[in-house]
Each structure stands twice: as structure tokens, then as C-alpha cells.
Design a protein around this motif. Structure first.
Motif, PDB file in Angstrom:
ATOM      1  N   ARG A 123      34.106 -32.663  45.669  1.00 38.59           N
ATOM      2  CA  ARG A 123      34.523 -34.020  46.067  1.00 38.59           C
ATOM      3  C   ARG A 123      36.073 -34.103  45.693  1.00 38.59           C
ATOM      4  NH1 ARG A 123      29.735 -35.923  41.938  1.00 38.59           N
ATOM      5  NH2 ARG A 123      28.067 -36.103  43.598  1.00 38.59           N
ATOM      6  N   ALA A 124      36.461 -33.459  44.636  1.00 39.60           N
ATOM      7  CA  ALA A 124      37.629 -33.511  44.168  1.00 39.60           C
ATOM      8  C   ALA A 124      38.675 -32.806  45.483  1.00 39.60           C
ATOM      9  CB  ALA A 124      38.041 -32.861  42.829  1.00 39.60           C
ATOM     10  N   ILE A 125      38.302 -31.821  45.916  1.00 39.83           N
ATOM     11  CA  ILE A 125      38.819 -30.947  47.086  1.00 39.83           C
ATOM     12  C   ILE A 125      38.842 -32.010  48.223  1.00 39.83           C
ATOM     13  CG2 ILE A 125      38.636 -29.107  48.757  1.00 39.83           C
ATOM     14  CD1 ILE A 125      38.188 -27.336  46.432  1.00 39.83           C
ATOM     15  N   GLN A 126      37.797 -32.720  48.444  1.00 38.22           N
ATOM     16  CA  GLN A 126      37.700 -33.551  49.822  1.00 38.22           C
ATOM     17  C   GLN A 126      38.819 -34.619  49.676  1.00 38.22           C
ATOM     18  OE1 GLN A 126      35.883 -32.550  52.300  1.00 38.22           O
ATOM     19  NE2 GLN A 126      36.002 -34.113  53.562  1.00 38.22           N
ATOM     20  N   VAL A 127      38.983 -35.277  48.433  1.00 37.55           N
ATOM     21  CA  VAL A 127      39.750 -36.452  48.241  1.00 37.55           C
ATOM     22  C   VAL A 127      41.220 -36.055  48.425  1.00 37.55           C
ATOM     23  CG1 VAL A 127      40.755 -37.783  46.363  1.00 37.55           C
ATOM     24  CG2 VAL A 127      38.272 -37.924  46.669  1.00 37.55           C
ATOM     25  N   HIS A 128      41.509 -34.769  48.179  1.00 42.15           N
ATOM     26  CA  HIS A 128      42.961 -34.149  48.290  1.00 42.15           C
ATOM     27  C   HIS A 128      43.174 -33.655  49.782  1.00 42.15           C
ATOM     28  CE1 HIS A 128      43.155 -33.989  43.912  1.00 42.15           C
ATOM     29  NE2 HIS A 128      44.468 -33.851  43.955  1.00 42.15           N
ATOM     30  N   GLY A 129      42.130 -33.605  50.676  1.00 39.16           N
ATOM     31  CA  GLY A 129      42.457 -33.392  51.856  1.00 39.16           C
ATOM     32  C   GLY A 129      42.877 -31.858  51.844  1.00 39.16           C
ATOM     33  N   ALA A 130      43.883 -31.591  52.839  1.00 39.46           N
ATOM     34  CA  ALA A 130      44.438 -30.239  53.142  1.00 39.46           C
ATOM     35  C   ALA A 130      44.929 -29.822  51.834  1.00 39.46           C
ATOM     36  CB  ALA A 130      45.158 -30.366  54.288  1.00 39.46           C
ATOM     37  N   VAL A 162      47.480 -49.553  50.991  1.00 35.54           N
ATOM     38  CA  VAL A 162      46.038 -49.206  50.931  1.00 35.54           C
ATOM     39  C   VAL A 162      45.915 -47.931  50.363  1.00 35.54           C
ATOM     40  CG1 VAL A 162      43.930 -49.253  52.359  1.00 35.54           C
ATOM     41  CG2 VAL A 162      45.819 -50.924  53.159  1.00 35.54           C
ATOM     42  N   PHE A 163      45.076 -47.994  49.407  1.00 41.06           N
ATOM     43  CA  PHE A 163      45.088 -46.668  48.626  1.00 41.06           C
ATOM     44  C   PHE A 163      43.609 -46.105  48.771  1.00 41.06           C
ATOM     45  CE2 PHE A 163      48.403 -48.980  46.343  1.00 41.06           C
ATOM     46  CZ  PHE A 163      49.216 -47.840  46.401  1.00 41.06           C
ATOM     47  N   LEU A 164      43.605 -44.719  48.622  1.00 40.64           N
ATOM     48  CA  LEU A 164      42.346 -44.016  48.826  1.00 40.64           C
ATOM     49  C   LEU A 164      41.296 -44.611  48.178  1.00 40.64           C
ATOM     50  CD1 LEU A 164      41.445 -41.403  50.598  1.00 40.64           C
ATOM     51  CD2 LEU A 164      42.258 -40.177  48.922  1.00 40.64           C
ATOM     52  N   GLY A 165      41.616 -44.934  46.767  1.00 41.69           N
ATOM     53  CA  GLY A 165      40.709 -45.297  45.966  1.00 41.69           C
ATOM     54  C   GLY A 165      39.643 -46.623  46.292  1.00 41.69           C
ATOM     55  N   SER A 166      40.591 -47.183  47.328  1.00 43.07           N
ATOM     56  CA  SER A 166      39.925 -48.527  47.751  1.00 43.07           C
ATOM     57  C   SER A 166      38.797 -48.222  48.750  1.00 43.07           C
ATOM     58  CB  SER A 166      40.752 -49.638  48.336  1.00 43.07           C
ATOM     59  OG  SER A 166      41.178 -48.622  49.709  1.00 43.07           O
ATOM     60  N   ARG A 167      38.424 -47.106  49.100  1.00 41.78           N
ATOM     61  CA  ARG A 167      37.542 -46.706  50.089  1.00 41.78           C
ATOM     62  C   ARG A 167      36.026 -46.667  49.342  1.00 41.78           C
ATOM     63  NH1 ARG A 167      39.545 -48.156  54.709  1.00 41.78           N
ATOM     64  NH2 ARG A 167      40.919 -49.137  53.171  1.00 41.78           N
ATOM     65  N   GLN A 168      35.069 -46.999  49.868  1.00 44.21           N
ATOM     66  CA  GLN A 168      33.829 -47.188  49.201  1.00 44.21           C
ATOM     67  C   GLN A 168      33.313 -45.651  49.088  1.00 44.21           C
ATOM     68  OE1 GLN A 168      30.635 -49.453  50.842  1.00 44.21           O
ATOM     69  NE2 GLN A 168      29.145 -49.469  48.934  1.00 44.21           N
ATOM     70  N   ASN A 169      33.359 -44.798  49.814  1.00 46.92           N
ATOM     71  CA  ASN A 169      32.905 -43.458  49.654  1.00 46.92           C
ATOM     72  C   ASN A 169      33.466 -42.649  48.462  1.00 46.92           C
ATOM     73  OD1 ASN A 169      35.100 -43.162  51.274  1.00 46.92           O
ATOM     74  ND2 ASN A 169      34.849 -41.123  51.467  1.00 46.92           N
ATOM     75  N   VAL A 170      34.863 -43.041  48.220  1.00 44.89           N
ATOM     76  CA  VAL A 170      35.558 -42.224  47.208  1.00 44.89           C
ATOM     77  C   VAL A 170      35.066 -42.837  46.006  1.00 44.89           C
ATOM     78  CG1 VAL A 170      37.901 -42.163  46.035  1.00 44.89           C
ATOM     79  CG2 VAL A 170      37.460 -41.971  48.817  1.00 44.89           C
ATOM     80  N   GLN A 171      34.801 -44.245  45.828  1.00 43.22           N
ATOM     81  CA  GLN A 171      34.289 -44.950  44.558  1.00 43.22           C
ATOM     82  C   GLN A 171      33.150 -44.481  43.986  1.00 43.22           C
ATOM     83  OE1 GLN A 171      34.550 -49.224  45.296  1.00 43.22           O
ATOM     84  NE2 GLN A 171      36.857 -49.104  45.576  1.00 43.22           N
ATOM     85  N   GLU A 172      32.159 -43.995  45.131  1.00 42.77           N
ATOM     86  CA  GLU A 172      30.843 -43.471  45.119  1.00 42.77           C
ATOM     87  C   GLU A 172      31.072 -41.944  44.314  1.00 42.77           C
ATOM     88  OE1 GLU A 172      27.993 -43.887  48.083  1.00 42.77           O
ATOM     89  OE2 GLU A 172      26.887 -41.872  47.160  1.00 42.77           O
ATOM     90  N   TRP A 173      32.145 -41.069  44.839  1.00 39.93           N
ATOM     91  CA  TRP A 173      32.295 -39.877  44.431  1.00 39.93           C
ATOM     92  C   TRP A 173      32.763 -39.985  42.946  1.00 39.93           C
ATOM     93  CZ3 TRP A 173      35.429 -38.232  49.184  1.00 39.93           C
ATOM     94  CH2 TRP A 173      34.728 -37.816  50.210  1.00 39.93           C
ATOM     95  N   ASP A 177      43.395 -39.495  39.903  1.00 40.47           N
ATOM     96  CA  ASP A 177      44.907 -39.730  40.022  1.00 40.47           C
ATOM     97  C   ASP A 177      45.343 -39.657  41.439  1.00 40.47           C
ATOM     98  OD1 ASP A 177      47.244 -40.023  38.509  1.00 40.47           O
ATOM     99  OD2 ASP A 177      48.035 -38.134  39.323  1.00 40.47           O
ATOM    100  N   TYR A 178      44.571 -39.011  42.326  1.00 34.79           N
ATOM    101  CA  TYR A 178      45.137 -38.919  43.719  1.00 34.79           C
ATOM    102  C   TYR A 178      44.391 -40.078  44.408  1.00 34.79           C
ATOM    103  CZ  TYR A 178      46.627 -36.076  47.869  1.00 34.79           C
ATOM    104  OH  TYR A 178      47.299 -36.100  48.985  1.00 34.79           O
ATOM    105  N   ALA A 179      43.337 -40.330  44.217  1.00 31.89           N
ATOM    106  CA  ALA A 179      42.607 -41.507  44.770  1.00 31.89           C
ATOM    107  C   ALA A 179      43.457 -42.880  44.434  1.00 31.89           C
ATOM    108  CB  ALA A 179      41.171 -41.542  44.343  1.00 31.89           C
TER     109      ALA A 179
END
Ligand SMILES: Cc1cc2nc3c(=O)[nH]c(=O)nc-3n(C[C@H](O)[C@H](O)[C@H](O)COP(=O)(O)OP(=O)(O)OC[C@H]3O[C@@H](n4cnc5c(N)ncnc54)[C@H](O)[C@@H]3O)c2cc1C
Length: 400
Positions: A348-355, A286-297, A275-277
Motif C-alpha cells: 500500500r505504501a508503494i502504491q501511495v507513492h506511485g513511481a 487537493v491532497f492524496l489523503g482526501s481519496r477514500q481508497n487511501v484512507q481505507e489503506w 506523510d506522502y498522502a
């Protein structure tokens, strides 16, 4: 055992989901911010609602007021309840009570069932399980110092335990103590004994601070001393010297319960991550989910969680059909595998959410702190990997 049709079981799961979403998720922010004991009145009200809905103690046979689910069915229920940190408690199927209920049902005398099991099933009391000692490795449960010596018609227990979860506020403990030090097999030296926590000589030294959280009541882990703690010999559970065997029985289904609860945690964390991505903008449009590393996670997490669920359900079905004793390899395999998947998914979920992932805005940081323990309790990863590897190697003709 109730013979649920597929449709009936599906509607049972959706009834549980609806209740959790409407009545339980809204309590979570309070749960994160207030000590457990302050929430007890609200939680008790929810427990009453669960009873009225006919969902109380879903894991128990119908004669005990449960739903008579097979382990492989309860596994699905446990996953749903695991999506919230208070789910199992509200349905009265939380550890360590669930394990104590199971061993009291299997080994308790008529009197023990009346005095200890029945109030536990009604949810009038809580209990704890006291085995691990600070001075000895918990991963070698045959090596302990706590002793129970016969004196007249009593046992006198002396010893030092820690990580006795939920001891604060519990009405009784099931304690592992050495009763037969001379037995030739180390597996035949300890017994399980029921100790009411009001007994003189049962002393909680402190709640241990775990990952920065001392917790309270049900949500705590205590250091406990047994100082000439005297209980009648009729409090022995099962036979003398059977403590280890009973503990093994407890841990088989117990690991399915834990694993499915962890899969519930994974699914909720996965949902939060996706949801966050999908909605966090890195720059306009430009959404976070467009990044390849996030897609891999996302892809790795999806694959890991689904594989974990299949493995656990397959093991649960084997236990339903053949009993826990014959699936030792499978039980060890899921224990380390699912705990590892959960740790990765939460990270991974924490990393996607950042701080934001480190704050209490979501459940992620709570679970990250509290579920790190999953790779240690009920046997550390390394011990379970050894069990699996040895079992595999035996099929190749070696006993290492
Ligand atoms: C949150 C939490 C709740 C708990 N609740 C309870 C409870 O309610 N009741 C209770 O009695 N106990 C409880 N425990 C204790 C738990 O069961 C033990 O922590 C666990 O069995 C490991 O024992 P130990 O901590 O003494 O580690 P040790 O046995 O000292 O092991 C330390 C490390 O050594 C390594 N290791 C150990 N053995 C081997 C081996 N054979 N091969 C390779 N490496 C090895 C592992 O990496 C392990 O993590 C709880 C623990 C936690 C963290």
C-alpha cells in the motif's frame, strides 16, 4: 534479568530512538546504494558508539554484557531497531548471529563458549546457520542429505546447502547434518556441528541472487558445499541427535525477533505512506489523503499493525512466563500473520507513492524486495497455518 521500572524502560527506548534518528537514518541512503562490505568501516564506527552508550547486545544477559531484557522487553527494542535496515546489525542482535548466540549460550561447552560465543558477543566475528538444502524441502527439516560421519576423533561432513545467510565473511557456521541415520525417530537423526569457515572442505559456491540482489558479506545468502570437511567431535553442539530439538528452541524466540523487526518496518512504511498522502497534491489544494481508497489503506494498515504488535507481545509474555515449547500455536500464528500484514503495508505504501515508491528515494522498494522472503523463511505461511489449524482442531477432538 534486570528489573526495569516502566520509566527506566521508557527512557531506554527513547535513548535508542534518538540515536537511530541522529546517527543511523542518515546512513540509509548509502546503505541502499553501496555494497555492504564498502560500508563496514562506517558501520563499525557506529557499533563502537552503541557500545559507548551501553546499548550493545541488548538481548543478552548482563553477564554477557547485555541489558538483561526479558523477551517481551527486547521485543520493543527490536521494533525500534527494525525501523531501519541496519538497526539490528549496529546493536549486534542481527539474525543469524542472534540465534547462534542463544544456542551457544544454552548448549555450548565451556570451550565452545570461549572460542565461538565470546568473539560473537563482542562483535569481533560473524556466524551463519546452515540447514536448508537445495535438493530437499526446507519446510521438512528432518529430511536432509548432509552427513557427518565419525572418523577417529573427528566428524567428516559432506553435503550441499543453500540460503546460508551471511556465510560470506562469517568465521564459523553451525551446520545441521545427519549423524544418526538409523535412529527410529526422524527427529533424532541430525546434529548441530560448529564448522570454522577456514576448515578445508568448507566452500562457498556463490552468493545467490535474491530478487535481483546478490548482496555481500552479512547481507548475502550463500550456496555452500561441505566436501570431506573435517572438524573435531568436540565441535558437536549439545548431544548427538539433538539437532532438531535445538533448532526448534532457536526458532521460538527467533520468530518473536523477526516479527517485532517486521512491525518496525511496518511502522516506518506507514509513516512514509501517511506523510506522502498528507502532502502530495493531486491538483492544487487537493491532497492524496482526501481519496477514500487511501484512507481505507491507512485505516486497514493502522489496525493491522496494532493488532500484530499486540499478538506478538502477548506471545513474548507467554514465552517469558511458560517457555517457548508451550506456545507453539501462538508462535506459528504470529509468524504468518505479521509477515502478511507487513507485505500488505509495504504494498500500500508503494502504491501511495506511485513511481517514486519503486525508486531508492525511500526504503520501501528495498523492503518490498527483501522482505517478501518473510513469508517463506523460518517456515512458509502454509506450514504455520497447518500448525495453527491442527492445534485448534485437536481441541475439538480430532487429530488431522
Ligand atoms: C532470504 C532467506 C534467508 C534464508 N536464510 C536461511 C539460513 O540462514 N539458513 C538456512 O538453513 N536456511 C535459510 N533459508 C531457507 C528457508 O528456511 C527455507 O527456504 C524455508 O524453510 C522453505 O524451504 P524451501 O525453500 O525448501 O521450500 P519448500 O519446503 O520446498 O516449500 C515450497 C513451498 O511449498 C509449500 N509447502 C511446503 N510445505 C507445505 C506443507 N506442509 N503444506 C502446504 N504447503 C507446503 C509452501 O508454499 C512453500 O513455500 C532462507 C530463505 C530465504 C528466502
Amino acid at each position: 534479568m534486570t528489573d526495569f521500572s516502566k520509566e527506566d524502560f521508557h527512557s531506554l527506548l527513547s535513548k535508542i530512538q534518538t540515536f537511530l534518528r541522529a546517527e543511523v537514518y542518515p546512513l540509509e541512503q548509502d546503505f541502499l546504494r553501496r555494497p555492504f562490505r564498502d560500508l563496514v568501516p562506517e558501520l563499525n564506527a557506529k557499533r563502537e558508539q552503541v557500545k559507548v552508550l551501553g546499548l550493545w547486545t541488548p538481548h543478552l544477559p548482563e553477564e554477557y554484557g547485555g541489558l538483561g531484557l526479558k523477551l517481551s522487553e527486547f521485543a520493543h527494542v527490536s521494533e525500534e531497531l527494525g525501523r531501519t535496515p541496519i538497526g539490528h546489525y549496529l546493536f549486534n542482535c542481527q539474525a543469524p548471529d542472534i540465534g547462534n548466540t542463544e544456542i551457544l549460550m544454552a548448549h555450548g561447552t565451556a570451550e565452545q563458549r570461549q572460542v565461538y560465543l565470546e568473539p560473537l558477543v563482542r562483535g569481533d566475528v560473524r556466524s551463519c546457520f546452515s540447514m536448508t538444502e537445495p535438493e530437499h524441502p526446507g519446510s521438512n527439516p528432518t529430511w536432509m542429505s548432509t552427513s557427518a560421519t565419525k572418523d577417529g576423533s573427528d566428524y567428516v561432513i559432506n553435503g550441499h546447502k543453500w540460503f546460508t545467510s551471511s556465510a560470506e565473511g562469517a568465521s564459523f557456521a553451525i551446520v545441521m547434518a545427519i549423524t544418526n541415520p538409523e535412529a527410529s525417530s526422524p527427529y533424532k537423526r541430525a546434529s548441530q556441528i560448529i564448522v570454522p569457515t577456514m576448515t578445508p572442505g568448507f566452500r562457498i559456491v556463490r552468493n545467490i541472487n535474491v530478487m535481483g540482489d546478490e548482496g555481500s558479506d552479512y547481507a548475502s545468502h550463500a550456496e555452500v558445499r561441505y566436501e570431506n570437511c573435517r572438524v573435531p567431535q568436540s565441535n558437536l553442539l549439545g548431544r548427538e541427535g539433538e539437532g532438531f530439538t535445538i533448532a526448534q528452541e532457536r526458532l521460538g524466540p527467533g520468530r518473536i525477533h523477526h516479527c517485532m523487526r517486521w512491525i518496525g518496518i511496518c511502522e516506518r512504511a506507514f509513516d512514509l505512506m501517511c506523510d506522502y498522502a498528507a502532502h502530495r497534491e493531486l491538483s492544487p489544494g487537493v491532497f492524496l489523503g482526501s481519496r477514500q481508497n487511501v484512507q481505507e489503506w491507512i485505516a486497514e494498515s493502522r489496525a493491522g499493525i496494532s493488532a500484530a504488535r499486540l499478538l506478538v507481545l502477548q506471545t513474548a509474555r507467554k514465552i517469558d512466563e511458560q517457555g517457548a515449547a508451550v506456545v507453539r500455536e501462538d508462535i506459528s500464528l504470529i509468524k504468518f500473520f505479521v509477515a502478511g500484514i507487513m507485505q500488505k503495508v509495504l504494498d500500500r505504501a508503494i502504491q501511495v507513492h506511485g513511481a517514486r515508491g519503486l525508486t531508492d528515494a525511500t526504503l520501501l522498494s528495498y523492503w518490498y524486495r527483501h522482505e517478501r522472503a518473510a513469508r517463506i523463511y523460518d517456515g512458509p505461511d502454509e506450514v504455520h497455518k497447518t500448525v495453527v489449524a491442527r492445534s485448534v482442531l485437536r481441541k475439538y477432538g480430532v487429530d488431522v
